[in-house]
Design a protein around this motif. Structure first.
Motif, PDB file in Angstrom:
ATOM      1  N   THR A 176       0.841  -1.196   0.000  1.00  0.00           N
ATOM      2  CA  THR A 176       0.000   0.000   0.000  1.00  0.00           C
ATOM      3  C   THR A 176       0.879   1.251   0.000  1.00  0.00           C
ATOM      4  O   THR A 176       2.018   1.236   0.478  1.00  0.00           O
ATOM      5  CB  THR A 176      -0.904   0.044   1.244  1.00  0.00           C
ATOM      6  N   ALA A 177       0.323   2.329  -0.502  1.00  0.00           N
ATOM      7  CA  ALA A 177       1.046   3.604  -0.507  1.00  0.00           C
ATOM      8  C   ALA A 177       1.331   4.063   0.921  1.00  0.00           C
ATOM      9  O   ALA A 177       2.383   4.652   1.200  1.00  0.00           O
ATOM     10  CB  ALA A 177       0.242   4.658  -1.256  1.00  0.00           C
ATOM     11  N   ALA A 178       0.399   3.775   1.836  1.00  0.00           N
ATOM     12  CA  ALA A 178       0.587   4.177   3.234  1.00  0.00           C
ATOM     13  C   ALA A 178       1.804   3.481   3.833  1.00  0.00           C
ATOM     14  O   ALA A 178       2.605   4.095   4.546  1.00  0.00           O
ATOM     15  CB  ALA A 178      -0.662   3.845   4.050  1.00  0.00           C
ATOM     16  N   ARG A 179       1.946   2.187   3.531  1.00  0.00           N
ATOM     17  CA  ARG A 179       3.096   1.467   4.077  1.00  0.00           C
ATOM     18  C   ARG A 179       4.402   1.964   3.458  1.00  0.00           C
ATOM     19  O   ARG A 179       5.403   2.148   4.150  1.00  0.00           O
ATOM     20  CB  ARG A 179       2.940  -0.030   3.833  1.00  0.00           C
ATOM     21  N   LEU A 180       4.399   2.184   2.154  1.00  0.00           N
ATOM     22  CA  LEU A 180       5.602   2.678   1.486  1.00  0.00           C
ATOM     23  C   LEU A 180       5.985   4.052   2.029  1.00  0.00           C
ATOM     24  O   LEU A 180       7.169   4.365   2.184  1.00  0.00           O
ATOM     25  CB  LEU A 180       5.374   2.736  -0.023  1.00  0.00           C
ATOM     26  N   HIS A 181       4.988   4.875   2.325  1.00  0.00           N
ATOM     27  CA  HIS A 181       5.263   6.192   2.896  1.00  0.00           C
ATOM     28  C   HIS A 181       5.948   6.048   4.256  1.00  0.00           C
ATOM     29  O   HIS A 181       6.913   6.764   4.562  1.00  0.00           O
ATOM     30  CB  HIS A 181       3.957   6.979   3.047  1.00  0.00           C
ATOM     31  N   ARG A 182       5.470   5.111   5.084  1.00  0.00           N
ATOM     32  CA  ARG A 182       6.106   4.899   6.391  1.00  0.00           C
ATOM     33  C   ARG A 182       7.555   4.448   6.233  1.00  0.00           C
ATOM     34  O   ARG A 182       8.440   4.898   6.966  1.00  0.00           O
ATOM     35  CB  ARG A 182       5.326   3.849   7.189  1.00  0.00           C
ATOM     36  N   GLU A 183       7.786   3.555   5.273  1.00  0.00           N
ATOM     37  CA  GLU A 183       9.131   3.012   5.102  1.00  0.00           C
ATOM     38  C   GLU A 183      10.116   4.071   4.617  1.00  0.00           C
ATOM     39  O   GLU A 183      11.244   4.152   5.118  1.00  0.00           O
ATOM     40  CB  GLU A 183       9.096   1.821   4.138  1.00  0.00           C
ATOM     41  N   ILE A 184       9.712   4.900   3.653  1.00  0.00           N
ATOM     42  CA  ILE A 184      10.663   5.897   3.158  1.00  0.00           C
ATOM     43  C   ILE A 184      10.828   7.052   4.146  1.00  0.00           C
ATOM     44  O   ILE A 184      11.859   7.736   4.132  1.00  0.00           O
ATOM     45  CB  ILE A 184      10.277   6.420   1.747  1.00  0.00           C
ATOM     46  N   THR A 227     -21.591  -8.668   0.296  1.00  0.00           N
ATOM     47  CA  THR A 227     -22.289  -8.548   1.569  1.00  0.00           C
ATOM     48  C   THR A 227     -21.324  -8.505   2.731  1.00  0.00           C
ATOM     49  O   THR A 227     -21.669  -8.067   3.817  1.00  0.00           O
ATOM     50  CB  THR A 227     -23.289  -9.715   1.772  1.00  0.00           C
ATOM     51  N   LYS A 228     -20.107  -8.994   2.546  1.00  0.00           N
ATOM     52  CA  LYS A 228     -19.100  -8.857   3.600  1.00  0.00           C
ATOM     53  C   LYS A 228     -17.825  -8.240   3.040  1.00  0.00           C
ATOM     54  O   LYS A 228     -16.710  -8.629   3.382  1.00  0.00           O
ATOM     55  CB  LYS A 228     -18.837 -10.188   4.307  1.00  0.00           C
ATOM     56  N   GLY A 229     -18.023  -7.204   2.234  1.00  0.00           N
ATOM     57  CA  GLY A 229     -16.880  -6.553   1.614  1.00  0.00           C
ATOM     58  C   GLY A 229     -15.945  -5.899   2.607  1.00  0.00           C
ATOM     59  O   GLY A 229     -14.747  -5.806   2.369  1.00  0.00           O
ATOM     60  N   LYS A 230     -16.479  -5.417   3.760  1.00  0.00           N
ATOM     61  CA  LYS A 230     -15.613  -4.754   4.738  1.00  0.00           C
ATOM     62  C   LYS A 230     -14.522  -5.693   5.198  1.00  0.00           C
ATOM     63  O   LYS A 230     -13.350  -5.333   5.276  1.00  0.00           O
ATOM     64  CB  LYS A 230     -16.440  -4.277   5.934  1.00  0.00           C
ATOM     65  N   ILE A 231     -14.907  -6.947   5.552  1.00  0.00           N
ATOM     66  CA  ILE A 231     -13.929  -7.870   6.099  1.00  0.00           C
ATOM     67  C   ILE A 231     -12.982  -8.366   5.019  1.00  0.00           C
ATOM     68  O   ILE A 231     -11.789  -8.563   5.255  1.00  0.00           O
ATOM     69  CB  ILE A 231     -14.627  -9.063   6.816  1.00  0.00           C
ATOM     70  N   GLU A 232     -13.478  -8.561   3.788  1.00  0.00           N
ATOM     71  CA  GLU A 232     -12.581  -9.008   2.729  1.00  0.00           C
ATOM     72  C   GLU A 232     -11.574  -7.914   2.387  1.00  0.00           C
ATOM     73  O   GLU A 232     -10.420  -8.192   2.071  1.00  0.00           O
ATOM     74  CB  GLU A 232     -13.388  -9.441   1.502  1.00  0.00           C
ATOM     75  N   TYR A 276      -6.091  -5.864   3.115  1.00  0.00           N
ATOM     76  CA  TYR A 276      -5.321  -4.740   3.650  1.00  0.00           C
ATOM     77  C   TYR A 276      -4.251  -5.231   4.619  1.00  0.00           C
ATOM     78  O   TYR A 276      -3.119  -4.744   4.610  1.00  0.00           O
ATOM     79  CB  TYR A 276      -6.272  -3.771   4.347  1.00  0.00           C
ATOM     80  N   VAL A 277      -4.588  -6.212   5.446  1.00  0.00           N
ATOM     81  CA  VAL A 277      -3.602  -6.780   6.377  1.00  0.00           C
ATOM     82  C   VAL A 277      -2.444  -7.396   5.592  1.00  0.00           C
ATOM     83  O   VAL A 277      -1.272  -7.221   5.944  1.00  0.00           O
ATOM     84  CB  VAL A 277      -4.255  -7.838   7.289  1.00  0.00           C
ATOM     85  N   LYS A 278      -2.769  -8.102   4.526  1.00  0.00           N
ATOM     86  CA  LYS A 278      -1.721  -8.725   3.720  1.00  0.00           C
ATOM     87  C   LYS A 278      -0.804  -7.670   3.110  1.00  0.00           C
ATOM     88  O   LYS A 278       0.416  -7.797   3.152  1.00  0.00           O
ATOM     89  CB  LYS A 278      -2.349  -9.588   2.613  1.00  0.00           C
ATOM     90  N   ARG A 279      -1.383  -6.625   2.518  1.00  0.00           N
ATOM     91  CA  ARG A 279      -0.583  -5.633   1.793  1.00  0.00           C
ATOM     92  C   ARG A 279       0.116  -4.642   2.718  1.00  0.00           C
ATOM     93  O   ARG A 279       1.269  -4.287   2.494  1.00  0.00           O
ATOM     94  CB  ARG A 279      -1.477  -4.854   0.812  1.00  0.00           C
ATOM     95  N   ASP A 280      -0.603  -4.195   3.755  1.00  0.00           N
ATOM     96  CA  ASP A 280      -0.060  -3.108   4.572  1.00  0.00           C
ATOM     97  C   ASP A 280       0.755  -3.609   5.751  1.00  0.00           C
ATOM     98  O   ASP A 280       1.620  -2.888   6.260  1.00  0.00           O
ATOM     99  CB  ASP A 280      -1.199  -2.225   5.094  1.00  0.00           C
ATOM    100  N   PHE A 281       0.496  -4.846   6.197  1.00  0.00           N
ATOM    101  CA  PHE A 281       1.244  -5.356   7.352  1.00  0.00           C
ATOM    102  C   PHE A 281       2.116  -6.556   7.028  1.00  0.00           C
ATOM    103  O   PHE A 281       3.325  -6.544   7.277  1.00  0.00           O
ATOM    104  CB  PHE A 281       0.284  -5.726   8.491  1.00  0.00           C
ATOM    105  N   PHE A 282       1.521  -7.609   6.468  1.00  0.00           N
ATOM    106  CA  PHE A 282       2.225  -8.896   6.431  1.00  0.00           C
ATOM    107  C   PHE A 282       3.270  -9.006   5.329  1.00  0.00           C
ATOM    108  O   PHE A 282       4.314  -9.648   5.527  1.00  0.00           O
ATOM    109  CB  PHE A 282       1.202 -10.032   6.274  1.00  0.00           C
ATOM    110  N   LEU A 283       3.026  -8.422   4.180  1.00  0.00           N
ATOM    111  CA  LEU A 283       3.923  -8.573   3.037  1.00  0.00           C
ATOM    112  C   LEU A 283       5.339  -8.118   3.392  1.00  0.00           C
ATOM    113  O   LEU A 283       5.564  -6.993   3.800  1.00  0.00           O
ATOM    114  CB  LEU A 283       3.390  -7.758   1.863  1.00  0.00           C
ATOM    115  N   GLY A 284       6.305  -9.044   3.266  1.00  0.00           N
ATOM    116  CA  GLY A 284       7.701  -8.724   3.561  1.00  0.00           C
ATOM    117  C   GLY A 284       8.026  -8.657   5.040  1.00  0.00           C
ATOM    118  O   GLY A 284       9.133  -8.270   5.412  1.00  0.00           O
TER     119      GLY A 284
END
Length: 275
Positions: free
Chosen positions: A73-81, A229-234, A239-247
């Protein structure tokens, strides 16, 4: 530098028999300028001005390399740089990521928004394998999100059996300081054995049935083939995968859950746009 129409005007006047001094008086251009442009067979292309340097420029190679690794995510990349010395805002990073990331079509759907305290949504995500006790085991991610505030709870586990699901619920209730009137699930076997057309007639997993009846919340099942119908959780799982777990690097399951708790402190402090 003269515009094309000005250059053509000079040439046209010269072809009509006007001399350089007369053309200078008629057009207002200096005689040297008139003489210079009469010598030209073609008007030269204007030189492009060099683009303004951006404070993001030194960090663009790093961002591009990370995007090759996965959909960060752009948010994660922003934190890293920022940790690397970047002192700019999130918007410039987000705009750059949107320009370089391949576009993906998104189908528009109408979401059903709930009032405070009414509904939460739950799902599991599978995140590959980890080594535990000398063996490779699947790593799972329990996710619960409150429908109104979008406050999240995330916990990593090595099992997705019903006792683990119940314990994750208890941990989430403790984290939130309570629970909602109803909780939405997909048709996972840890919750429902056989779904009926009328949800209340469904055959529930007996352990989970004892649990929700004891606490008094209502389990809801999302409609088959209706993932929105459960788009929030999906969205949360992705988001957890991209913003937290990846790498992410971690030494144990306990370490991973400690890291995700710190991550939750940050993401849950951000007010959601629909709240």
């Amino acid at each position: 530098m003269l515009k094309t129409e000005e250059w053509l005007l000079i040439r046209d006047l010269y072809s009509q028999g006007f001399n350089i001094s007369e053309i200078s008086r008629k057009t207002g251009f200096d005689r040297k300028t008139v003489r210079k442009y009469l010598r030209l067979k073609n008007l030269p292309e204007p030189q492009k001005r060099p683009g303004r340097k951006s404070k993001l420029d030194p960090f663009k190679p790093y961002i591009l390399e990370k995007l090759k690794e996965g959909p960060y995510t752009a948010a994660r990349l922003h934190r890293e740089i920022k940790e690397m010395g970047f002192d700019g805002g999130k918007t410039i990073v987000k705009d750059f990521v949107q320009n370089v990331r391949p576009e993906q079509g998104i189908t528009a759907v109408l979401r059903y928004e709930t009032k405070p305290g009414v509904q939460a949504q739950v799902d599991w995500g599978e995140l590959g394998t980890v080594e535990a006790d000398g063996k490779l085991k699947k790593l799972y991610c329990f996710n619960m999100i409150l429908g109104y505030s979008r406050m999240r709870y995330v916990e990593f586990t090595l099992s997705i059996d019903t006792p683990t699901l119940i314990q994750c619920h208890l941990n989430a209730f403790g984290y939130f300081g309570g629970f909602t009137q109803e909780i939405l699930y997909d048709n996972m076997k840890q919750v429902v054995i056989k779904r009926a057309l009328k949800v209340s007639d469904s055959e529930w997993n007996s352990q989970f049935e004892d649990f929700f009846k004891c606490f008094g919340f209502i389990p809801r099942l999302c409609r088959p083939y209706r993932p929105q119908t459960k788009g929030k959780i999906e969205n949360t799982v992705g988001y957890v995968k991209r913003d937290f777990f990846l790498g992410r690097r971690f030494t144990s399951l306990e370490d991973l859950n400690a890291q995700v708790n710190r991550w939750l402190e940050r993401v849950n402090s951000t007010v959601h746009g629909t709240t």
